[in-house]
Design an enzyme around this catalytic site. Sequence first.
Site, PDB file in Angstrom:
ATOM      1  N   LYS A 197     -18.793  12.303   6.533  1.00 12.40           N
ATOM      2  CA  LYS A 197     -19.126  13.155   7.676  1.00 12.40           C
ATOM      3  C   LYS A 197     -19.642  14.503   7.172  1.00 12.40           C
ATOM      4  O   LYS A 197     -19.108  15.061   6.209  1.00 12.40           O
ATOM      5  CB  LYS A 197     -17.861  13.337   8.536  1.00 12.40           C
ATOM      6  N   SER A 222     -16.150  13.195  17.496  1.00 12.46           N
ATOM      7  CA  SER A 222     -17.277  13.799  16.819  1.00 12.46           C
ATOM      8  C   SER A 222     -17.772  13.019  15.603  1.00 12.46           C
ATOM      9  O   SER A 222     -18.899  13.217  15.177  1.00 12.46           O
ATOM     10  CB  SER A 222     -16.916  15.216  16.402  1.00 12.46           C
ATOM     11  N   SER A 235     -11.349  12.293  17.037  1.00  9.15           N
ATOM     12  CA  SER A 235     -12.724  12.229  16.539  1.00  9.15           C
ATOM     13  C   SER A 235     -12.995  11.140  15.506  1.00  9.15           C
ATOM     14  O   SER A 235     -14.144  10.878  15.174  1.00  9.15           O
ATOM     15  CB  SER A 235     -13.139  13.583  15.956  1.00  9.15           C
TER      16      SER A 235
END
Lengths: 319, 488
Positions: free
Chosen positions: B81, B156, B180
């Site tokens: 990420k 996210s 997330s």
Amino acid sequence: MVEYEPVIGMEVHVELLTKSKMFCGCEVAFGGAPNTRCCPGCLGLPGGLPVVNEKAVELMTKAALALHCEIAPRTIFHRKNYFYPDLAKNYQVSQFDKPLGENGYVEILAGGKPKKIAVRRVHMEEDTGKLLHVEGNRSLVDFNRSGMALMEIVTMNPPPPGFDQIESAEEAREYLQRLRQILLYLEVSDCRMEEGSMRCEPNISIKPKGQTKLGTKTEIKNLNSFRAVYMGVDFELKRQEKVLREGGKVVQETRRWDDDRGVTASMRSKEHAEEYRYYPDPDLSPMLFDEEYVGRIQAQIPELPLDRLRRFMADYGIS
Amino acid sequence: MADKLYELTAHELSDMIQSRQVSARDVTQSFLDRIDAVDKSVKAYITTTPEAALAQAQAVDDAIGRGEAVGALAGIPGGIKDNVCTYGVLTTCASKMLTNFTPVYDATVAARLNNAGAVMTGKTNLDEFATGSSTENSACFTTHNPWNLKMVPGGSSGGSAAAVAADECAFALGTDTAGSVRQPASFCGVVGFKPTYGLVSRYGVTSLASSLDQVGPITKDVSDCAMVLNAIVGKDRLDGVTLDIEAKDFTKALAKDVAGLRIGVAAECFGPEIDADVEKAVRGAIDVLIGLGASSKEIALPHLRYGIQAYSIIAAVESSSTLARFDGVRFGVRSKHAGDATLMSEKTREEGFGLAVKQRLILGTHLLTGSCYDEYFIKAQKIRTLIIRDFEKAFEECDIIISPTCPTVAFEIGEYSDNPLAMRNADACTVHANLVGIPSISVPCGFKDGLPIGLQITGKHLDDETLLRVAYTYEQTTDWHKRKPQLI
């Protein structure tokens, strides 16, 4: 004619004699090439995190004990939020309502007479970087100092029963000298005012004698020697008295001591209460101090200067 | 076989690499080709690092060639990420603020993956600074759900989940502040795990809300999840809140055994916001486990309904200071409207932050001001404590708690653009594990209209193994995890 009496509060910051910074492993030193002793933590890079320096906590506990403070059984760090280019994270890790030490005192000799100047709190925090203003209306930042371990020692006004407060420029200087001596004996700090490892910011106000309501205070910065502390406080007391006698009002502000001209000059207004939006720092766990730890640190405290003085006087009949 | 290596799980690839059936280089090349083929439609990656990936793979092959022992993750391609700092590789946090930010250091998790021999395929998309539940708040672009490109992948960590679902990497790392990792895993039909708070280092991971953030793996199955965990967990002297516990081998938890397991089921987790088909799938999964020897019990979590509000306040407050460092002074994009230092920071933040981040910062700053501190922040912390007590009490009667991961399956891109507050409900089932600090995993448990449904298993503090065992047992009894989206 109204007689005025001063109210002098002392806020002293002391850099600790640790090898590394308060919350990271970066080396602590004076001078050197800018931005050579920093890491993601003290530079406030994305992802940088603080880890408590145990040695710093030990030194501060030692100092707090030597200043006769009560050590909090549980203490936490807060984030003090404000934006300034020398503050890497735009918040300073500091302590707020749960400082390491509270309710202590520093013994001074005021005209040979002992006084116990009440200390409200001793707390831990990290230092900021340094701004350098250069040609062409530009500013540079050096983060070598950013994150260095700082101890803040604040006096208590008015003092609790049985304790005293600083009442003159002379006593302000004496307080600072005694404090420095203690910290030097403890090897907690080298207390070099000219290098900034000991910084003193007095808060000063005056009020008609006997009145309980405090007058408007000013804070003095840039006092880089004991002489400057004496001169600055003395100047400010006289300046405020002159303002009041001429029917003026003292403005709440920070004033800078100009050593060459021997005057204080307005730096910035403090009319508006500052809002630091303190809240507990979730990156740092609470610290617990048990009796065993405090006892162990207490045992490391050597005989302090005034105690030694008294022993010499008693044992050898010196006066 | 060789041309479909990307379809395999990390543990299958690991076995093949270790036994020299395939080279790490071929494995990596297969994933790189897959990225070339599908990422233009999925848009999971902000940055890909093909040259570095091949070099890392080659190093693994060289080590194996020299007869050196390599770890289980050696040669396995993974995505990271883009809020995790990676040395020398652009790390944008999907923000305009960091379009030029190349870290000078590795996050501990990135370094640990690297040391384990894992190959980094690239940096995956997210909602800006992990603020959002759909990747629509990314300043770069929105990632598409591989199961239906019109749908969001969740967020996210949407880029990470989509990349794993689309076989654009064998595993990925996400961060989980309110769900997330788990919510996008649920939306994309993969496994997402949020470990116990403090098990995984946050050093080098751009903080959103420090007391809630935790890094977790997103994988194709539970075995892969355990494998990635093995590489990233453990005390880190650079993150003071990591727990000082002994190293564990999480793959040992992978046993098909739920005999005697007590499953807690809370009515509060099956409220009216839960889609009927999602509820049916989750209750069906509970029945599967009961069929294998577990039992279920109704438990009460009375304060759960305040979780989202408490979270919103705490996250806003914490991010208002963790994101204060983005000021244009030391790194990142600096506004050209410099002027004095104050104006420079103001303009940098005005131009650099997106709307969702700004809303959160304004809220958080306000909540710390004056009487709001007691009225909101302290109250939110008290609610947090009440929720912690709810779970402590519940775990006296059960070993794990099962719920849906999300109230619904993936929603359409743009569906909430007029009503961003409604999107917060996407976190309704996940946020509690972050407030409490306990482990929680999402595994696929069905489909609705061709979109995956996630089963959430939440466990006791530091009992991550039980979670993995239950998830593994369920997975080995079903085959939801074996389904793949048809992308080309």
